[in-house]
Design an enzyme around this catalytic site. Structure first.
Site, PDB file in Angstrom:
ATOM      1  N   SER A 175     -18.042   5.497 -28.642  1.00  0.00           N
ATOM      2  CA  SER A 175     -18.130   6.550 -27.626  1.00  0.00           C
ATOM      3  C   SER A 175     -19.176   7.568 -28.056  1.00  0.00           C
ATOM      4  O   SER A 175     -19.337   7.829 -29.250  1.00  0.00           O
ATOM      5  CB  SER A 175     -16.767   7.248 -27.487  1.00  0.00           C
ATOM      6  OG  SER A 175     -16.918   8.473 -26.783  1.00  0.00           O
ATOM      7  N   TYR A 184      -9.245  10.973 -31.470  1.00  0.00           N
ATOM      8  CA  TYR A 184     -10.018   9.935 -30.784  1.00  0.00           C
ATOM      9  C   TYR A 184     -11.435   9.834 -31.361  1.00  0.00           C
ATOM     10  O   TYR A 184     -11.917   8.734 -31.677  1.00  0.00           O
ATOM     11  CB  TYR A 184     -10.053  10.275 -29.291  1.00  0.00           C
ATOM     12  CG  TYR A 184     -10.931   9.399 -28.435  1.00  0.00           C
ATOM     13  CD1 TYR A 184     -10.477   8.158 -27.990  1.00  0.00           C
ATOM     14  CD2 TYR A 184     -12.208   9.807 -28.033  1.00  0.00           C
ATOM     15  CE1 TYR A 184     -11.279   7.362 -27.178  1.00  0.00           C
ATOM     16  CE2 TYR A 184     -13.005   9.022 -27.230  1.00  0.00           C
ATOM     17  CZ  TYR A 184     -12.536   7.798 -26.804  1.00  0.00           C
ATOM     18  OH  TYR A 184     -13.337   7.016 -26.003  1.00  0.00           O
TER      19      TYR A 184
HETATM   20  P1  NAD Z   1      -8.714   2.608 -19.680  1.00  0.00           P
HETATM   21  O1  NAD Z   1      -7.618   3.498 -20.140  1.00  0.00           O
HETATM   22  O2  NAD Z   1      -9.101   2.635 -18.254  1.00  0.00           O
HETATM   23  O3  NAD Z   1      -8.389   1.105 -20.102  1.00  0.00           O
HETATM   24  C1  NAD Z   1      -7.962   0.837 -21.400  1.00  0.00           C
HETATM   25  C2  NAD Z   1      -7.236  -0.493 -21.416  1.00  0.00           C
HETATM   26  O4  NAD Z   1      -6.771  -0.715 -22.752  1.00  0.00           O
HETATM   27  C3  NAD Z   1      -6.012  -0.514 -20.504  1.00  0.00           C
HETATM   28  O5  NAD Z   1      -5.994  -1.694 -19.744  1.00  0.00           O
HETATM   29  C4  NAD Z   1      -4.844  -0.459 -21.478  1.00  0.00           C
HETATM   30  O6  NAD Z   1      -3.679  -1.119 -21.012  1.00  0.00           O
HETATM   31  C5  NAD Z   1      -5.439  -1.159 -22.684  1.00  0.00           C
HETATM   32  N1  NAD Z   1      -4.724  -0.834 -23.916  1.00  0.00           N
HETATM   33  C6  NAD Z   1      -4.257   0.361 -24.311  1.00  0.00           C
HETATM   34  N2  NAD Z   1      -3.616   0.255 -25.478  1.00  0.00           N
HETATM   35  C7  NAD Z   1      -3.678  -1.058 -25.831  1.00  0.00           C
HETATM   36  C8  NAD Z   1      -3.193  -1.790 -26.933  1.00  0.00           C
HETATM   37  N3  NAD Z   1      -2.459  -1.204 -27.910  1.00  0.00           N
HETATM   38  N4  NAD Z   1      -3.463  -3.118 -27.003  1.00  0.00           N
HETATM   39  C9  NAD Z   1      -4.166  -3.720 -26.002  1.00  0.00           C
HETATM   40  N5  NAD Z   1      -4.627  -3.081 -24.929  1.00  0.00           N
HETATM   41  C10 NAD Z   1      -4.392  -1.750 -24.845  1.00  0.00           C
HETATM   42  O7  NAD Z   1      -9.932   2.952 -20.659  1.00  0.00           O
HETATM   43  P2  NAD Z   1     -11.528   2.855 -20.472  1.00  0.00           P
HETATM   44  O8  NAD Z   1     -11.985   4.197 -20.059  1.00  0.00           O
HETATM   45  O9  NAD Z   1     -11.912   1.652 -19.712  1.00  0.00           O
HETATM   46  O10 NAD Z   1     -11.929   2.694 -22.001  1.00  0.00           O
HETATM   47  C11 NAD Z   1     -12.227   1.433 -22.565  1.00  0.00           C
HETATM   48  C12 NAD Z   1     -12.963   1.660 -23.872  1.00  0.00           C
HETATM   49  O11 NAD Z   1     -14.124   2.439 -23.608  1.00  0.00           O
HETATM   50  C13 NAD Z   1     -12.171   2.420 -24.916  1.00  0.00           C
HETATM   51  O12 NAD Z   1     -12.502   1.935 -26.204  1.00  0.00           O
HETATM   52  C14 NAD Z   1     -12.687   3.829 -24.764  1.00  0.00           C
HETATM   53  O13 NAD Z   1     -12.520   4.584 -25.938  1.00  0.00           O
HETATM   54  C15 NAD Z   1     -14.130   3.562 -24.461  1.00  0.00           C
HETATM   55  N6  NAD Z   1     -14.849   4.646 -23.816  1.00  0.00           N
HETATM   56  C16 NAD Z   1     -14.445   5.128 -22.614  1.00  0.00           C
HETATM   57  C17 NAD Z   1     -15.177   6.147 -22.027  1.00  0.00           C
HETATM   58  C18 NAD Z   1     -14.811   6.716 -20.703  1.00  0.00           C
HETATM   59  O14 NAD Z   1     -15.259   7.820 -20.379  1.00  0.00           O
HETATM   60  N7  NAD Z   1     -14.021   6.023 -19.894  1.00  0.00           N
HETATM   61  C19 NAD Z   1     -16.304   6.663 -22.671  1.00  0.00           C
HETATM   62  C20 NAD Z   1     -16.687   6.142 -23.889  1.00  0.00           C
HETATM   63  C21 NAD Z   1     -15.951   5.135 -24.453  1.00  0.00           C
HETATM   64  C1  4PL Z   2     -18.612  12.331 -22.847  1.00  0.00           C
HETATM   65  O1  4PL Z   2     -15.190   8.379 -24.736  1.00  0.00           O
HETATM   66  O2  4PL Z   2     -17.732   9.939 -24.136  1.00  0.00           O
HETATM   67  C2  4PL Z   2     -15.060  12.051 -21.890  1.00  0.00           C
HETATM   68  C3  4PL Z   2     -13.366  10.238 -22.555  1.00  0.00           C
HETATM   69  N1  4PL Z   2     -16.339  12.487 -22.020  1.00  0.00           N
HETATM   70  O3  4PL Z   2     -13.560   9.135 -23.455  1.00  0.00           O
HETATM   71  C4  4PL Z   2     -14.814   9.156 -23.903  1.00  0.00           C
HETATM   72  C5  4PL Z   2     -17.221  11.809 -22.764  1.00  0.00           C
HETATM   73  C6  4PL Z   2     -14.662  10.902 -22.540  1.00  0.00           C
HETATM   74  C7  4PL Z   2     -16.858  10.658 -23.427  1.00  0.00           C
HETATM   75  C8  4PL Z   2     -15.522  10.243 -23.307  1.00  0.00           C
END
Ligand code: NAD
Ligand code: 4PL
Length: 244
Positions: free
Chosen positions: A137, A150
Site C-alpha cells: 500500500s 496496518y
Molecule cells: P476488501 O476488504 O474489499 O477485500 C479484502 C478481502 O480479503 C475480502 O474478500 C475478505 O473477506 C478477505 N479476507 C479478509 N481477511 C482474510 C483472511 N484472514 N483470510 C483470507 N481472506 C481474508 O479489501 P481491498 O480494498 O480489496 O484490499 C485488498 C488488498 O489491497 C489488501 O491487501 C489491502 O491492504 C490492499 N490495498 C487496498 C487499498 C484500498 O484503498 N482499497 C489501497 C492499498 C492497498
Molecule cells: C491512500 O491501503 O493507500 C486509504 C486504505 N488511503 O487502505 C489503503 C490510502 C487506504 C491507502 C489506503
C-alpha cells in the site's frame, strides 16, 4: 500426480475488491485461478465467472493453509503464481488500537503472507518457475492517518519482498510488491476509509477514484513470464498520489 499445462494462480482475499479484479485479470490472461477467501459465497462467485476454483481459507490459520495448498497441488500439480492480497484494512486511531486488534492485523496481514508464501515455495521451486506479488500500500509512504498497525504490516510486506528475492531467485521465483493508493473496493466503500478520497483525489494526477481494475494489470504484468528480470521491487499504482 496430475499435471496441467495451464499455469495456476492462487489469489488470497479474492472474493471481492482488488483481489477479485486480480483474479479476473489473471483468468483473462489464460491462467487457472484459485480464489481463496474467508468469504465462501464471494469466492465461489468470483471463481465461477472465471472457470476457476474457490477455496475457503483464513490465511492466518496454519493448518488450513497447509490443507488448501495440498488440495491445489493434488488437483493441479503446480502453483505458478501467488498473489498475497488478503488483508484487514482498518481505520483506528493509535490510542484506540488495543493489543488484540494489533495482533489480529499482524496475524492476517503479515503472518498470512508468511504462511501462504512458505507453504507454496516448495511446489513453485519444483517447477523452477514462480511469480509472487504482495499487495502492499502507498500508506507506507503517504502518511495516511489512523492505521499504524496496518502501515506497519505493509512496510513489513515490502521488507519481506526485498529480503526474500535472493533466496527465491535461486529457485526461478520472482517476488515483488504492488503498492496501490486508495481504491474504491467493497471494503473501502463500506467503511470509514471512503472519506480519504476527499483529500487524496486532489493529490492524484487523475481526477477520479481509483478502481480495483486500475490495480489488476500491474499485478498481472509482474505475475507474467515477461517480468522475469524484475524482482525485489515495489511498483506504486496510485495515479501519482505519491512520487519518488
Ligand atoms: P476488501 O476488504 O474489499 O477485500 C479484502 C478481502 O480479503 C475480502 O474478500 C475478505 O473477506 C478477505 N479476507 C479478509 N481477511 C482474510 C483472511 N484472514 N483470510 C483470507 N481472506 C481474508 O479489501 P481491498 O480494498 O480489496 O484490499 C485488498 C488488498 O489491497 C489488501 O491487501 C489491502 O491492504 C490492499 N490495498 C487496498 C487499498 C484500498 O484503498 N482499497 C489501497 C492499498 C492497498
Ligand atoms: C491512500 O491501503 O493507500 C486509504 C486504505 N488511503 O487502505 C489503503 C490510502 C487506504 C491507502 C489506503
Amino acid at each position: 500426480m496430475p499435471e496441467t499445462t495451464q499455469r495456476v494462480a492462487l489469489v488470497t482475499g479474492a472474493a471481492q475488491g482488488i483481489g477479485a479484479a486480480i483474479a479476473d485479470e489473471l483468468a483473462a490472461e489464460g491462467l487457472k485461478v484459485v480464489v481463496a477467501d474467508v468469504n465462501e459465497e464471494g469466492a465461489r462467485a468470483v471463481a465461477a465467472r472465471n472457470d476457476g476454483v474457490a477455496k475457503v481459507l483464513d490465511v492466518s490459520d496454519p493448518e488450513r493453509v497447509a490443507v488448501v495448498i495440498d488440495e491445489i497441488v493434488a488437483e493441479f500439480g503446480r502453483i505458478d503464481v501467488l498473489v498475497n492480497n488478503a488483508a484487514l484494512v482498518p481505520l483506528t486511531p493509535w490510542a484506540d488500537i488495543t493489543f488484540e486488534e494489533w495482533r489480529r492485523v499482524m496475524s492476517v496481514n503479515l503472518d498470512g503472507i508468511y504462511l501462504v508464501t512458505h507453504a507454496v515455495t516448495e511446489v513453485m521451486g519444483r517447477g523452477g518457475y514462480g511469480r509472487i506479488v504482495n499487495i502492499a500500500s502507498n500508506t507506507f509512504v503517504a502518511g495516511t492517518p489512523d492505521c499504524a498497525h496496518y502501515v506497519a504490516t505493509k512496510g513489513a510486506s515490502i521488507g519481506l519482498v526485498r529480503a526474500l528475492a535472493g533466496e527465491l531467485g535461486r529457485l526461478g521465483i520472482t517476488i515483488n510488491a504492488v503498492a496501490p493508493g486508495i481504491i474504491a473496493s467493497e471494503g473501502v466503500l463500506n467503511g470509514p476509509h471512503q472519506a480519504g478520497f476527499d483529500y487524496v483525489v486532489p493529490m492524484q494526477a487523475f481526477d477520479r477514484r481509483g478502481l480495483p481494475q486500475d490495480v489488476a494489470p500491474a499485478v498481472a504484468f509482474l505475475a507474467s513470464e515477461k517480468a522475469g528480470w524484475i524482482t525485489g521491487q515495489t511498483l506504486v499504482v496510485d495515479a501519482g498520489h505519491t512520487r519518488n
